[in-house]
Design a protein around this motif. Structure first.
Motif, PDB file in Angstrom:
ATOM      1  N   ARG A 153      65.819  55.390  -6.173  1.00 33.60           N
ATOM      2  CA  ARG A 153      66.466  55.831  -4.932  1.00 33.60           C
ATOM      3  C   ARG A 153      65.391  56.381  -3.996  1.00 33.60           C
ATOM      4  O   ARG A 153      65.200  57.576  -3.872  1.00 33.60           O
ATOM      5  N   PRO A 154      64.671  55.508  -3.296  1.00 36.85           N
ATOM      6  CA  PRO A 154      63.559  55.972  -2.475  1.00 36.85           C
ATOM      7  C   PRO A 154      63.954  56.572  -1.132  1.00 36.85           C
ATOM      8  O   PRO A 154      63.297  57.500  -0.659  1.00 36.85           O
ATOM      9  N   GLN A 155      65.015  56.059  -0.485  1.00 33.56           N
ATOM     10  CA  GLN A 155      65.405  56.569   0.836  1.00 33.56           C
ATOM     11  C   GLN A 155      66.919  56.431   1.012  1.00 33.56           C
ATOM     12  O   GLN A 155      67.397  55.783   1.930  1.00 33.56           O
ATOM     13  N   ALA A 156      67.641  57.086   0.102  1.00 31.93           N
ATOM     14  CA  ALA A 156      69.109  57.005   0.101  1.00 31.93           C
ATOM     15  C   ALA A 156      69.574  55.558   0.075  1.00 31.93           C
ATOM     16  O   ALA A 156      70.580  55.200   0.674  1.00 31.93           O
ATOM     17  N   ASP A 157      68.788  54.726  -0.647  1.00 30.29           N
ATOM     18  CA  ASP A 157      69.210  53.368  -0.936  1.00 30.29           C
ATOM     19  C   ASP A 157      68.934  53.101  -2.412  1.00 30.29           C
ATOM     20  O   ASP A 157      68.406  53.965  -3.115  1.00 30.29           O
ATOM     21  N   ALA A 158      69.306  51.933  -2.896  1.00 30.55           N
ATOM     22  CA  ALA A 158      69.376  51.739  -4.341  1.00 30.55           C
ATOM     23  C   ALA A 158      68.635  50.493  -4.805  1.00 30.55           C
ATOM     24  O   ALA A 158      68.763  49.421  -4.204  1.00 30.55           O
ATOM     25  N   LEU A 159      67.884  50.646  -5.878  1.00 27.95           N
ATOM     26  CA  LEU A 159      67.313  49.498  -6.574  1.00 27.95           C
ATOM     27  C   LEU A 159      68.185  49.161  -7.776  1.00 27.95           C
ATOM     28  O   LEU A 159      67.710  48.886  -8.877  1.00 27.95           O
ATOM     29  N   TYR A 160      69.471  49.213  -7.554  1.00 23.87           N
ATOM     30  CA  TYR A 160      70.478  48.906  -8.568  1.00 23.87           C
ATOM     31  C   TYR A 160      71.797  48.673  -7.830  1.00 23.87           C
ATOM     32  O   TYR A 160      71.929  48.996  -6.640  1.00 23.87           O
ATOM     33  N   ALA A 161      72.759  48.115  -8.534  1.00 26.29           N
ATOM     34  CA  ALA A 161      74.053  47.825  -7.914  1.00 26.29           C
ATOM     35  C   ALA A 161      74.831  49.120  -7.730  1.00 26.29           C
ATOM     36  O   ALA A 161      75.189  49.777  -8.707  1.00 26.29           O
ATOM     37  N   SER A 162      75.075  49.499  -6.475  1.00 30.04           N
ATOM     38  CA  SER A 162      75.730  50.766  -6.179  1.00 30.04           C
ATOM     39  C   SER A 162      76.828  50.566  -5.147  1.00 30.04           C
ATOM     40  O   SER A 162      76.667  49.811  -4.196  1.00 30.04           O
ATOM     41  N   GLU A 163      77.929  51.266  -5.351  1.00 32.61           N
ATOM     42  CA  GLU A 163      78.979  51.293  -4.343  1.00 32.61           C
ATOM     43  C   GLU A 163      78.831  52.482  -3.404  1.00 32.61           C
ATOM     44  O   GLU A 163      79.584  52.616  -2.441  1.00 32.61           O
ATOM     45  N   LEU A 164      77.855  53.341  -3.684  1.00 37.81           N
ATOM     46  CA  LEU A 164      77.657  54.557  -2.902  1.00 37.81           C
ATOM     47  C   LEU A 164      76.566  54.420  -1.857  1.00 37.81           C
ATOM     48  O   LEU A 164      76.612  55.078  -0.819  1.00 37.81           O
ATOM     49  N   GLU A 165      75.573  53.586  -2.129  1.00 33.35           N
ATOM     50  CA  GLU A 165      74.449  53.426  -1.213  1.00 33.35           C
ATOM     51  C   GLU A 165      74.018  51.967  -1.171  1.00 33.35           C
ATOM     52  O   GLU A 165      74.252  51.206  -2.124  1.00 33.35           O
ATOM     53  N   PRO A 166      73.358  51.556  -0.082  1.00 34.11           N
ATOM     54  CA  PRO A 166      73.022  50.136   0.093  1.00 34.11           C
ATOM     55  C   PRO A 166      71.836  49.709  -0.767  1.00 34.11           C
ATOM     56  O   PRO A 166      71.038  50.532  -1.217  1.00 34.11           O
ATOM     57  N   TRP A 167      71.727  48.406  -0.962  1.00 32.63           N
ATOM     58  CA  TRP A 167      70.543  47.844  -1.619  1.00 32.63           C
ATOM     59  C   TRP A 167      69.295  48.232  -0.827  1.00 32.63           C
ATOM     60  O   TRP A 167      69.291  48.284   0.401  1.00 32.63           O
ATOM     61  N   GLU A 219      65.465  43.810   3.765  1.00 30.90           N
ATOM     62  CA  GLU A 219      66.678  44.006   4.554  1.00 30.90           C
ATOM     63  C   GLU A 219      67.612  44.942   3.794  1.00 30.90           C
ATOM     64  O   GLU A 219      68.146  44.575   2.747  1.00 30.90           O
ATOM     65  N   GLN A 220      67.769  46.138   4.300  1.00 32.16           N
ATOM     66  CA  GLN A 220      68.612  47.094   3.597  1.00 32.16           C
ATOM     67  C   GLN A 220      70.051  46.583   3.534  1.00 32.16           C
ATOM     68  O   GLN A 220      70.595  46.102   4.526  1.00 32.16           O
ATOM     69  N   GLY A 221      70.640  46.679   2.341  1.00 36.92           N
ATOM     70  CA  GLY A 221      72.005  46.215   2.147  1.00 36.92           C
ATOM     71  C   GLY A 221      72.110  44.805   1.594  1.00 36.92           C
ATOM     72  O   GLY A 221      73.209  44.363   1.250  1.00 36.92           O
ATOM     73  N   LYS A 222      70.990  44.106   1.482  1.00 34.97           N
ATOM     74  CA  LYS A 222      70.995  42.730   0.981  1.00 34.97           C
ATOM     75  C   LYS A 222      70.711  42.713  -0.511  1.00 34.97           C
ATOM     76  O   LYS A 222      69.673  43.190  -0.963  1.00 34.97           O
ATOM     77  N   ALA A 223      71.618  42.141  -1.286  1.00 35.63           N
ATOM     78  CA  ALA A 223      71.464  42.062  -2.742  1.00 35.63           C
ATOM     79  C   ALA A 223      70.432  41.000  -3.109  1.00 35.63           C
ATOM     80  O   ALA A 223      70.196  40.058  -2.349  1.00 35.63           O
ATOM     81  N   PRO A 224      69.796  41.130  -4.274  1.00 36.92           N
ATOM     82  CA  PRO A 224      68.857  40.091  -4.718  1.00 36.92           C
ATOM     83  C   PRO A 224      69.560  38.739  -4.852  1.00 36.92           C
ATOM     84  O   PRO A 224      70.715  38.666  -5.261  1.00 36.92           O
ATOM     85  N   VAL A 246      66.332  51.356  10.804  1.00 36.37           N
ATOM     86  CA  VAL A 246      67.518  52.065  10.324  1.00 36.37           C
ATOM     87  C   VAL A 246      68.706  51.097  10.449  1.00 36.37           C
ATOM     88  O   VAL A 246      69.098  50.721  11.555  1.00 36.37           O
ATOM     89  N   SER A 247      69.261  50.704   9.325  1.00 35.27           N
ATOM     90  CA  SER A 247      70.294  49.671   9.334  1.00 35.27           C
ATOM     91  C   SER A 247      71.680  50.284   9.513  1.00 35.27           C
ATOM     92  O   SER A 247      71.872  51.504   9.405  1.00 35.27           O
ATOM     93  N   GLU A 248      72.647  49.413   9.731  1.00 36.29           N
ATOM     94  CA  GLU A 248      74.034  49.864   9.829  1.00 36.29           C
ATOM     95  C   GLU A 248      74.530  50.419   8.497  1.00 36.29           C
ATOM     96  O   GLU A 248      75.497  51.177   8.446  1.00 36.29           O
ATOM     97  N   HIS A 249      73.852  50.033   7.400  1.00 34.78           N
ATOM     98  CA  HIS A 249      74.253  50.491   6.063  1.00 34.78           C
ATOM     99  C   HIS A 249      73.653  51.845   5.701  1.00 34.78           C
ATOM    100  O   HIS A 249      74.072  52.464   4.722  1.00 34.78           O
ATOM    101  N   SER A 250      72.664  52.279   6.478  1.00 36.79           N
ATOM    102  CA  SER A 250      71.930  53.497   6.155  1.00 36.79           C
ATOM    103  C   SER A 250      72.821  54.726   6.266  1.00 36.79           C
ATOM    104  O   SER A 250      73.706  54.808   7.119  1.00 36.79           O
ATOM    105  N   ILE A 251      72.542  55.708   5.431  1.00 31.06           N
ATOM    106  CA  ILE A 251      73.257  56.978   5.509  1.00 31.06           C
ATOM    107  C   ILE A 251      73.015  57.653   6.856  1.00 31.06           C
ATOM    108  O   ILE A 251      73.826  58.467   7.308  1.00 31.06           O
ATOM    109  N   VAL A 252      71.899  57.289   7.520  1.00 32.11           N
ATOM    110  CA  VAL A 252      71.621  57.827   8.851  1.00 32.11           C
ATOM    111  C   VAL A 252      72.766  57.501   9.804  1.00 32.11           C
ATOM    112  O   VAL A 252      73.136  58.316  10.666  1.00 32.11           O
ATOM    113  N   ASN A 253      73.341  56.316   9.641  1.00 36.83           N
ATOM    114  CA  ASN A 253      74.467  55.910  10.489  1.00 36.83           C
ATOM    115  C   ASN A 253      75.821  56.140   9.814  1.00 36.83           C
ATOM    116  O   ASN A 253      76.798  56.475  10.485  1.00 36.83           O
TER     117      ASN A 253
END
Length: 514
Positions: free
Chosen positions: A103-117, A124-129, A167-174
């Motif tokens: 969890r480097p910047q309120a995003d996820a290197l794992y499948a999460s329903e709480l924070e974006p990829w 691209e934040q929010g894009k799954a592998p 800062v993407s639309e998926h970011s906690i910033v938004n």
């Protein structure tokens, strides 16, 4: 006009070139310590007849693609190949753990329903592998296959990094802008005192613990941001503090900030232990609690600048292992490595694990290598059978084969188990049932687990030439073959549970073979 006589090439070499080369070589040898550092001493190696206990770990940073993946748009297959190569090198150096940033910047290197990829996977934040895989699950599986613990490393408050893409639309910033402030250097940070910040970050951590077979949860020194991130200006939470005061709050600003961080640290430990007691909780704060503690120490004051009361967390036992970032050398008086480590050990009232972070990237030079080897030996002298350390960072071994080989041939010559945590569990596993079978060319030792608890590791002792040696195996291994030329005269197999507790050791004699 007089002209010099023509000199033959041979005479030219003998008269000018060869002497110049000899002088240059002599100068190089004379200046070698200054230019290249001192030659490494012969460290030797100590063979053991009983298993070593030591935490041998490295941080694997994903933020800014520091360690993995090497860049954010690699094909999935290449991401996996890089992970495997890295883990292979860690295991080959006789290390036993990696601390993997998920969890480097309120995003996820794992499948999460709480924070974006994470941006650091695909760019691209929010894009799954694609094709889909879960990096954390993959890292856990590959680490465990190699006998390595995997600790999931989270950053609790950073909302966006300057090298984290737009800062993407998926970011906690938004998504949760009311929780986030912008710093002068372009980073975004969640307000640590905000109740929803605490609730959200705690939900992220408990989600990881519940769904993944991790061995530890780890968080670092980024509580409140370092002052330089905001160009020395106060953290922008004045409105929240005024609201707190208007509601009758009595704490001063510094205490109010620290109290929020303290509560978060305490709650994480409580929740992790409620869900999975065996999952270790580790913290790696800045290495100095406060200047003048002890008296000769000077430097940054995390208590007043990061609002991190790391001494309190250690005193209270709100963690299972404590990894102060002691990135200074032994002989640096105002931030002396041994003086600081000894001070932290003096504060370790509940005898939690104290596994300091080392500035191991300095092993690029012989002088730096010698420093790190000496720090490891000092750790062993002070911490004894509960010793350990964490390398910053994994490149110490993954990109420095010379140092990795030196580790395995000297201080990490013997394999090691992670020290046990008896405050988490006191029930020892049962010893397995052991059999052996001989053929003219091979001795096969096999064992059968007993009891309901699955072994995390097997410890195989074997006696040869009058000395005991050992091998460590993962829990799925149930036999081992020796060449008959090894002349094994006795064996013992010990079960080791996930908490590091050992079963009884029962020695089995092997009849002499003709």
């Amino acid at each position: 006009m007089m002209f010099p006589k023509k000199i033959s090439p041979k005479k030219l070499l003998n008269r000018f070139v060869y002497p110049a080369v000899i002088v240059a070589m002599a100068l190089a040898l004379w200046q070698y310590p200054r230019w290249f550092g001192p030659e490494l001493p012969s460290y030797g190696k100590a063979e053991r007849e009983t298993v070593a206990r030591e935490f041998r770990a490295a941080w694997v940073a994903t933020v800014a693609n520091i360690d993995w993946p090497s860049k954010p748009d690699l094909p999935v297959e290449q991401q996996q190949q890089e992970a495997i190569a890295l883990l292979d090198k860690v295991a080959a150096a006789n290390m036993n753990a990696v601390i993997f940033q998920v969890r480097p910047q309120a995003d996820a290197l794992y499948a999460s329903e709480l924070e974006p990829w994470s941006f650091y996977l695909s760019g691209e934040q929010g894009k799954a592998p694609e094709p889909f895989y879960d990096p954390l699950a993959f890292w856990i599986e590959q680490a465990h296959q190699r006998g390595l613990e995997l600790h999931a490393w989270v950053n609790p408050y950073r909302a966006h990094h300057t090298q984290g893409g737009p800062v993407s639309e998926h970011s906690i910033v938004n998504k949760k802008s009311e929780l986030v402030v912008r710093l002068a250097n372009g980073m975004y940070w969640m307000e640590p005192t905000h109740e929803d910040t605490i609730a959200h970050s705690l939900a992220v951590i408990t989600d990881i613990v519940q769904r993944y077979d991790i061995d530890g949860i780890h968080y670092d020194d980024y509580f409140y941001p370092y002052p330089s991130y905001n160009q020395g200006a106060p953290f922008p939470d004045s409105e929240s503090f005024q609201a707190y005061q208007q509601q009758g709050g009595q704490l001063e600003l510094s205490d109010w900030r620290r109290e929020a961080v303290n509560r978060f640290v305490k709650d994480i430990y409580k929740e992790v232990k409620r869900l999975k007691p065996h999952v270790k909780v580790g913290i790696s704060p800045f290495g100095i609690w406060r200047p003048n503690h002890p008296e000769t120490i000077a430097g940054f004051d995390q208590h007043e600048k990061l609002y991190a009361d790391a001494r309190l967390w250690l005193n209270q036992g709100w963690l299972d292992y404590f990894t102060p970032q002691l990135y200074w050398n032994i002989n640096r008086i105002e931030q002396s490595y041994p003086i600081l480590l000894a001070w932290w050990q003096g504060e370790n009232h509940l005898r939690r694990h104290l596994w300091p972070g080392l500035s191991s990237n300095q092993v690029a030079t012989n002088e730096g290598t010698d420093e790190i080897i000496n720090q490891i030996l000092f750790n062993r002298a002070l911490l004894q059978e509960q010793t350990g350390q964490v390398f910053w960072n994994v490149k110490t071994v993954s990109e420095n084969p010379k140092f990795a080989e030196l580790l395995k041939e000297t201080v990490f010559y013997n394999q090691a188990l992670v020290p046990a945590s008896p405050w988490l569990d006191s029930t020892r596993p049962l010893a397995p049932e052991v059999r052996h079978q001989s053929t003219p060319n091979r001795l096969t030792i096999s064992w059968q687990p007993l009891g309901d608890e699955a072994a995390s590791r097997w410890l195989l002792y074997y006696q040869t030439d009058g000395k005991w040696r050992y091998k460590i195996f993962t829990g799925d291994v149930l036999k081992h073959d020796f060449n008959q030329q090894d002349e094994i005269t006795a064996v013992a197999v010990v079960a080791v549970d996930r908490n590091g507790l050992e079963s009884d050791r029962i020695d089995h004699q092997i009849a002499h073979r003709p």
